[in-house]
Design an enzyme around this catalytic site. Structure first.
Site, PDB file in Angstrom:
ATOM      1  CG  ASN A  29     -12.637 -11.720  20.115  1.00 37.38           C
ATOM      2  OD1 ASN A  29     -13.786 -11.534  19.737  1.00 37.38           O
ATOM      3  ND2 ASN A  29     -12.068 -12.907  20.129  1.00 37.38           N
ATOM      4  CD  GLN A  85     -13.529 -23.112  17.703  1.00 37.91           C
ATOM      5  OE1 GLN A  85     -13.997 -24.106  18.265  1.00 37.91           O
ATOM      6  NE2 GLN A  85     -14.168 -21.974  17.661  1.00 37.91           N
ATOM      7  CG  HIS A  96     -10.134 -14.528   7.330  1.00 36.24           C
ATOM      8  ND1 HIS A  96     -10.260 -13.329   6.646  1.00 36.24           N
ATOM      9  CD2 HIS A  96      -8.821 -14.622   7.650  1.00 36.24           C
ATOM     10  CE1 HIS A  96      -9.085 -12.748   6.545  1.00 36.24           C
ATOM     11  NE2 HIS A  96      -8.187 -13.519   7.152  1.00 36.24           N
ATOM     12  CG  HIS A  98      -9.803 -16.930  13.301  1.00 35.35           C
ATOM     13  ND1 HIS A  98     -10.668 -17.334  12.308  1.00 35.35           N
ATOM     14  CD2 HIS A  98     -10.410 -17.225  14.467  1.00 35.35           C
ATOM     15  CE1 HIS A  98     -11.762 -17.831  12.849  1.00 35.35           C
ATOM     16  NE2 HIS A  98     -11.636 -17.792  14.162  1.00 35.35           N
ATOM     17  CG  HIS A 100      -9.644 -18.252  19.142  1.00 34.65           C
ATOM     18  ND1 HIS A 100     -10.760 -17.504  19.443  1.00 34.65           N
ATOM     19  CD2 HIS A 100     -10.002 -19.034  18.081  1.00 34.65           C
ATOM     20  CE1 HIS A 100     -11.743 -17.821  18.613  1.00 34.65           C
ATOM     21  NE2 HIS A 100     -11.312 -18.754  17.771  1.00 34.65           N
TER      22      HIS A 100
HETATM   23  P1  AMP Z   1     -14.282 -18.928  15.602  1.00 32.13           P
HETATM   24  O1  AMP Z   1     -15.599 -19.292  16.211  1.00 32.13           O
HETATM   25  O2  AMP Z   1     -13.154 -19.823  16.012  1.00 32.13           O
HETATM   26  O3  AMP Z   1     -14.393 -18.758  14.095  1.00 32.13           O
HETATM   27  O4  AMP Z   1     -13.889 -17.510  16.201  1.00 32.13           O
HETATM   28  C1  AMP Z   1     -14.372 -16.303  15.694  1.00 32.13           C
HETATM   29  C2  AMP Z   1     -13.881 -15.216  16.607  1.00 32.13           C
HETATM   30  O5  AMP Z   1     -14.027 -13.986  15.928  1.00 32.13           O
HETATM   31  C3  AMP Z   1     -14.661 -15.092  17.918  1.00 32.13           C
HETATM   32  O6  AMP Z   1     -13.749 -14.981  19.006  1.00 32.13           O
HETATM   33  C4  AMP Z   1     -15.459 -13.805  17.739  1.00 32.13           C
HETATM   34  O7  AMP Z   1     -15.683 -13.135  18.970  1.00 32.13           O
HETATM   35  C5  AMP Z   1     -14.550 -13.021  16.811  1.00 32.13           C
HETATM   36  N1  AMP Z   1     -15.215 -12.053  15.958  1.00 32.13           N
HETATM   37  C6  AMP Z   1     -16.300 -12.228  15.175  1.00 32.13           C
HETATM   38  N2  AMP Z   1     -16.588 -11.111  14.487  1.00 32.13           N
HETATM   39  C7  AMP Z   1     -15.638 -10.207  14.818  1.00 32.13           C
HETATM   40  C8  AMP Z   1     -15.379  -8.850  14.452  1.00 32.13           C
HETATM   41  N3  AMP Z   1     -16.171  -8.202  13.586  1.00 32.13           N
HETATM   42  N4  AMP Z   1     -14.320  -8.220  15.008  1.00 32.13           N
HETATM   43  C9  AMP Z   1     -13.523  -8.866  15.883  1.00 32.13           C
HETATM   44  N5  AMP Z   1     -13.719 -10.148  16.279  1.00 32.13           N
HETATM   45  C10 AMP Z   1     -14.756 -10.805  15.754  1.00 32.13           C
END
Ligand code: AMP
Length: 182
Positions: A29, A85, A96, A98, A100
Site C-alpha cells: 500500500n 469498499q 478496481h 480490491h 484491504h
Molecule cells: P479504497 O478507498 O477502498 O478504494 O482503497 C484504495 C487503497 O488503495 C488505499 O488503501 C490507498 O492507500 C491505496 N492506493 C491508492 N493508490 C495506490 C498506489 N498507487 N499504490 C498502492 N496503493 C495505492
C-alpha cells in the site's frame, strides 16, 4: 512477467507486487493505515465486486486467506481486518476491485471500529490530493472528525517511497514462498 500492472487509473511497478495468482495480485500500500496494510486486487481492472466471475471471486478470497496468514504473523498481530469498499458511495476511491488486509492487535485503535473511519479517510485524501481519483460525493459526514485512536496519526501518514514499498514487497514475497513450501 509484466513490468507494470494497472490498479484503476494507477500504473503499479512490478516491484510493488508481492503475490501473483491466476486471477489476483497482492499489492503493497502507498499509504497504509497500519504497518502491513496490503491490498489484494483482481488482475482484470473492473470496478465492482459483481464484475468478477466465480473463479475470480474464489481466487481473490483464497489469495486473501494465504496473504492474511503471512501478514498476521509477520506484523506480530493477532487478528485481521479484511474489507472491501465496493463502489464510490461505499468509500471506494480506486475503481478496481480490491480487498484491504490490515493486521490488527489489541489496543491498536482506542475504539476498535475506528479502523473503518480510517479506511474511509484514506478515500478523502485521494479525493482532495489525487487528481486522477474518481469523483465521489456524499461521504463528507463520515469523514468530518478524526477518530480517537492510538497508533499512526492520520495527518502524519505520508505516501511511501517506491524503494520502501519494493523492500516490503520483496520481504512478503519471500515469506509467501516459504509458507508455500512448509
Ligand atoms: P479504497 O478507498 O477502498 O478504494 O482503497 C484504495 C487503497 O488503495 C488505499 O488503501 C490507498 O492507500 C491505496 N492506493 C491508492 N493508490 C495506490 C498506489 N498507487 N499504490 C498502492 N496503493 C495505492
Amino acid at each position: 512477467m509484466a513490468n507494470t500492472y494497472r490498479f484503476g487509473p494507477h500504473i503499479i511497478p512490478a516491484s510493488q507486487i508481492f503475490f501473483r495468482s491466476k486471477y489476483s495480485l497482492g499489492l503493497v500500500n502507498l499509504k497504509p493505515i497500519l504497518p502491513g496494510h496490503v491490498l489484494v486486487i483482481s488482475r482484470r481492472s473492473v470496478p465492482r465486486f459483481l464484475d468478477l466471475n466465480a473463479d475470480e471471486v474464489s481466487d481473490m478470497f483464497q489469495s486473501a486467506q494465504r496473504i492474511g496468514k503471512v501478514i498476521e504473523k509477520e506484523y506480530n498481530s493477532t487478528s485481521l481486518t479484511i474489507a472491501c469498499q465496493d463502489g464510490p458511495h461505499a468509500g471506494q476511491s480506486v475503481p478496481h476491485v480490491h480487498v484491504h488486509i490490515i493486521p490488527r492487535r489489541l489496543g491498536d485503535f482506542g475504539n476498535n471500529d475506528d479502523i473503518y473511519d480510517e479506511i474511509a479517510r484514506n478515500t478523502k485524501e485521494y479525493l482532495t490530493k489525487d487528481s486522477d481519483s474518481v469523483d465521489i460525493v456524499g461521504i463528507g459526514a463520515a469523514l468530518a472528525a478524526p477518530p480517537e485512536k492510538k497508533g499512526v496519526d492520520f495527518d502524519e501518514r505520508k505516501p511511501r517511497s517506491e524503494q520502501d514499498m519494493a523492500q516490503e514487497a520483496t520481504r512478503l514475497a519471500e515469506l509467501l514462498d516459504q509458507h508455500q513450501l512448509s
